[in-house]
Design a protein around this motif. Structure first.
Motif, mmCIF file in Angstrom:
data_model
loop_
_atom_site.group_PDB
_atom_site.id
_atom_site.type_symbol
_atom_site.label_atom_id
_atom_site.label_comp_id
_atom_site.label_asym_id
_atom_site.label_seq_id
_atom_site.Cartn_x
_atom_site.Cartn_y
_atom_site.Cartn_z
ATOM 1 N N SER A 1 17.982 11.291 -10.141
ATOM 2 C CA SER A 1 17.995 12.741 -9.955
ATOM 3 C C SER A 1 18.871 13.437 -10.987
ATOM 4 C CB SER A 1 18.496 13.098 -8.552
ATOM 5 O OG SER A 1 17.657 12.553 -7.561
ATOM 6 N N GLU A 2 19.902 12.721 -11.458
ATOM 7 C CA GLU A 2 20.818 13.323 -12.419
ATOM 8 C C GLU A 2 20.244 13.393 -13.819
ATOM 9 O OE1 GLU A 2 25.251 12.513 -11.410
ATOM 10 O OE2 GLU A 2 24.059 10.968 -10.408
ATOM 11 N N GLN B 1 27.050 4.799 -8.436
ATOM 12 C CA GLN B 1 28.346 4.997 -9.083
ATOM 13 C C GLN B 1 28.525 4.022 -10.236
ATOM 14 O OE1 GLN B 1 31.738 4.329 -6.542
ATOM 15 N NE2 GLN B 1 33.096 5.517 -7.847
ATOM 16 N N ARG B 2 28.140 2.749 -10.019
ATOM 17 C CA ARG B 2 28.272 1.757 -11.087
ATOM 18 C C ARG B 2 27.400 2.114 -12.286
ATOM 19 N NH1 ARG B 2 28.168 -2.335 -6.880
ATOM 20 N NH2 ARG B 2 26.043 -2.929 -7.449
ATOM 21 N N MET B 3 26.249 2.744 -12.025
ATOM 22 C CA MET B 3 25.339 3.113 -13.112
ATOM 23 C C MET B 3 25.713 4.437 -13.781
ATOM 24 S SD MET B 3 21.523 2.182 -11.851
ATOM 25 C CE MET B 3 20.914 2.479 -13.512
ATOM 26 N N GLU C 1 29.114 16.601 -5.414
ATOM 27 C CA GLU C 1 30.138 15.577 -5.625
ATOM 28 C C GLU C 1 30.830 15.148 -4.324
ATOM 29 O OE1 GLU C 1 31.794 12.809 -7.950
ATOM 30 O OE2 GLU C 1 30.507 14.382 -8.779
ATOM 31 N N PRO C 2 31.170 16.071 -3.416
ATOM 32 C CA PRO C 2 31.848 15.639 -2.184
ATOM 33 C C PRO C 2 30.999 14.734 -1.292
ATOM 34 C CG PRO C 2 32.146 17.998 -2.542
ATOM 35 C CD PRO C 2 31.097 17.541 -3.515
ATOM 36 N N LEU C 3 29.679 14.688 -1.533
ATOM 37 C CA LEU C 3 28.783 13.911 -0.680
ATOM 38 C C LEU C 3 28.475 12.526 -1.237
ATOM 39 C CD1 LEU C 3 26.081 16.680 0.037
ATOM 40 C CD2 LEU C 3 28.365 16.435 1.037
ATOM 41 N N ARG C 4 28.843 12.270 -2.477
ATOM 42 C CA ARG C 4 28.345 11.097 -3.201
ATOM 43 C C ARG C 4 28.615 9.771 -2.507
ATOM 44 N NH1 ARG C 4 26.587 11.499 -8.439
ATOM 45 N NH2 ARG C 4 26.920 13.497 -9.484
ATOM 46 N N ALA C 5 29.786 9.606 -1.952
ATOM 47 C CA ALA C 5 30.156 8.307 -1.381
ATOM 48 C C ALA C 5 29.253 7.901 -0.232
ATOM 49 C CB ALA C 5 31.609 8.332 -0.917
ATOM 50 N N SER C 6 28.561 8.867 0.361
ATOM 51 C CA SER C 6 27.698 8.568 1.506
ATOM 52 C C SER C 6 26.286 9.097 1.295
ATOM 53 C CB SER C 6 28.304 9.175 2.776
ATOM 54 O OG SER C 6 27.605 8.741 3.916
ATOM 55 N N MET C 7 25.856 9.163 0.028
ATOM 56 C CA MET C 7 24.554 9.753 -0.295
ATOM 57 C C MET C 7 23.677 8.743 -1.032
ATOM 58 S SD MET C 7 23.820 13.343 -2.344
ATOM 59 C CE MET C 7 24.281 12.715 -3.995
ATOM 60 N N VAL D 1 0.818 -1.217 0.000
ATOM 61 C CA VAL D 1 0.000 0.000 0.000
ATOM 62 C C VAL D 1 0.852 1.267 0.000
ATOM 63 C CG1 VAL D 1 -1.912 -1.177 1.145
ATOM 64 C CG2 VAL D 1 -0.207 0.048 2.523
ATOM 65 N N GLY D 2 2.159 1.110 0.003
ATOM 66 C CA GLY D 2 3.048 2.262 -0.058
ATOM 67 C C GLY D 2 4.441 1.810 -0.422
ATOM 68 N N THR D 3 5.219 2.698 -1.026
ATOM 69 C CA THR D 3 6.557 2.285 -1.441
ATOM 70 C C THR D 3 7.488 3.475 -1.608
ATOM 71 O OG1 THR D 3 7.795 0.976 -3.077
ATOM 72 C CG2 THR D 3 6.000 2.349 -3.910
ATOM 73 N N TYR D 4 8.747 3.220 -1.455
ATOM 74 C CA TYR D 4 9.873 4.071 -1.840
ATOM 75 C C TYR D 4 10.889 3.167 -2.512
ATOM 76 C CZ TYR D 4 9.549 8.673 0.520
ATOM 77 O OH TYR D 4 9.224 9.955 0.893
ATOM 78 N N ARG D 5 11.669 3.715 -3.417
ATOM 79 C CA ARG D 5 12.822 2.957 -3.871
ATOM 80 C C ARG D 5 14.086 3.712 -3.452
ATOM 81 N NH1 ARG D 5 12.962 3.552 -10.488
ATOM 82 N NH2 ARG D 5 13.706 5.710 -10.572
ATOM 83 N N ILE D 6 15.151 2.946 -3.194
ATOM 84 C CA ILE D 6 16.391 3.491 -2.663
ATOM 85 C C ILE D 6 17.553 3.002 -3.519
ATOM 86 C CG2 ILE D 6 17.790 3.802 -0.591
ATOM 87 C CD1 ILE D 6 15.432 2.477 0.986
ATOM 88 N N LEU D 7 18.347 3.948 -4.003
ATOM 89 C CA LEU D 7 19.539 3.612 -4.780
ATOM 90 C C LEU D 7 20.768 3.929 -3.931
ATOM 91 C CD1 LEU D 7 20.728 2.674 -7.500
ATOM 92 C CD2 LEU D 7 20.746 5.086 -8.208
ATOM 93 N N PRO D 8 21.466 2.896 -3.433
ATOM 94 C CA PRO D 8 22.661 3.140 -2.617
ATOM 95 C C PRO D 8 23.771 3.778 -3.440
ATOM 96 C CG PRO D 8 21.828 0.896 -2.314
ATOM 97 C CD PRO D 8 21.137 1.462 -3.514
ATOM 98 N N PRO D 9 24.675 4.505 -2.802
ATOM 99 C CA PRO D 9 25.690 5.255 -3.550
ATOM 100 C C PRO D 9 26.605 4.393 -4.392
ATOM 101 C CG PRO D 9 26.130 5.303 -1.171
ATOM 102 C CD PRO D 9 24.753 4.765 -1.352
#
Length: 247
Positions: free
Chosen positions: A80-81, A73-75, A90-96, A61-69
């Motif tokens: 959002s891009e 990077q592999r994609m 860019e400085p945040l990417r490794a942990s975003m 009945v509800g959903t989110y999808r999550i793309l780990p950093p």
């Protein structure tokens, strides 16, 4: 209601069918998908899918999808891009981690479903030590974009610092469309802001979904204390914290 990650591809498809009903059926989005009635794009197979489930029926009945950093990077980048130039982040990417495609079944709106999904997102980021979450929050532009333009004007105090601001690839003409009318932000954006998120910059124009999209950036270090306590109190139990499907 229970909230957990999808455990099978059939559960992922159930989430995609819910997304189709909401985005295409309710909002009139022109979804380019290989299967009618299923909202699927190239990012889905690389994402974790968070589900709110009606425990009495097993229905999603509800959903989110999550793309780990690391998968982003592999994609070569996340969803959002496709709408924004994220070079300032860019400085945040490794942990975003990127979140998106959120929706709730109409029958469950006004229920705890959205809050429980947010609790799931909070624990997901906390357990994996991600420091930031980023994603698009959409506003319909069936009025031509006037509401979205006025909304952006009203959200100026909630913008990220100038060095973090992103630019849309196709921008909404917010200056030309704004009338100065006072508006109230949609529930999703209000919730993000109350939790501590900030607006990443001017909204992008998404013709496919007929929306203006606002980039939202949430620092886990800046999550409002009241929300953090609420998220932890309603977080999924350890037995529901399942491993990723797309390892």
């Amino acid at each position: 209601l229970s909230v957990r990650l999808a455990r099978s591809w059939s559960e992922v498809e159930a989430a995609q069918r819910l997304r189709w009903r909401v985005f295409a059926g309710e909002l009139g989005a022109k979804i380019d998908s290989q299967a009618l009635g299923v909202d699927h794009d190239r990012f889905d197979d690389h994402c974790d899918h968070l589900l709110a489930i009606d425990s009495s029926t097993g229905r999603v009945v509800g959903t989110y999808r999550i793309l780990p950093p690391e998968r982003a990077q592999r994609m070569g980048g996340g969803y959002s891009e496709t709408e924004f130039d994220l070079k300032p982040l860019e400085p945040l990417r490794a942990s975003m981690a990127e979140i998106g495609r959120s929706c709730i079944d109409p029958a469950w709106r006004g229920s705890p479903a959205l809050g429980l999904l947010w609790s799931g997102l909070f624990m997901y980021a906390k357990e994996r030590h991600y420091r930031y979450m980023v994603g698009c929050a959409s506003v319909p532009i069936t009025d031509g974009g006037t509401f979205a333009a006025n909304l952006y004007a009203s959200l100026q105090p909630s913008l990220v610092d100038p060095e973090w601001r992103v630019r849309p690839h196709v921008a909404l003409d917010h200056q030309g469309l704004a009338t100065g009318e006072s508006v109230i932000a949609p529930t999703l954006i209000r919730g993000y802001l109350r939790a501590g998120a900030r607006i990443g910059g001017a909204p992008a124009l998404d013709r496919q979904f007929n929306t203006a999209d606002f980039l939202m950036l949430l620092s886990m270090d800046q999550v409002d204390g009241r929300f953090a306590r609420r998220f932890e109190a309603s977080a999924p139990s350890p037995r529901n914290r399942v491993r990723s499907l797309a390892a």
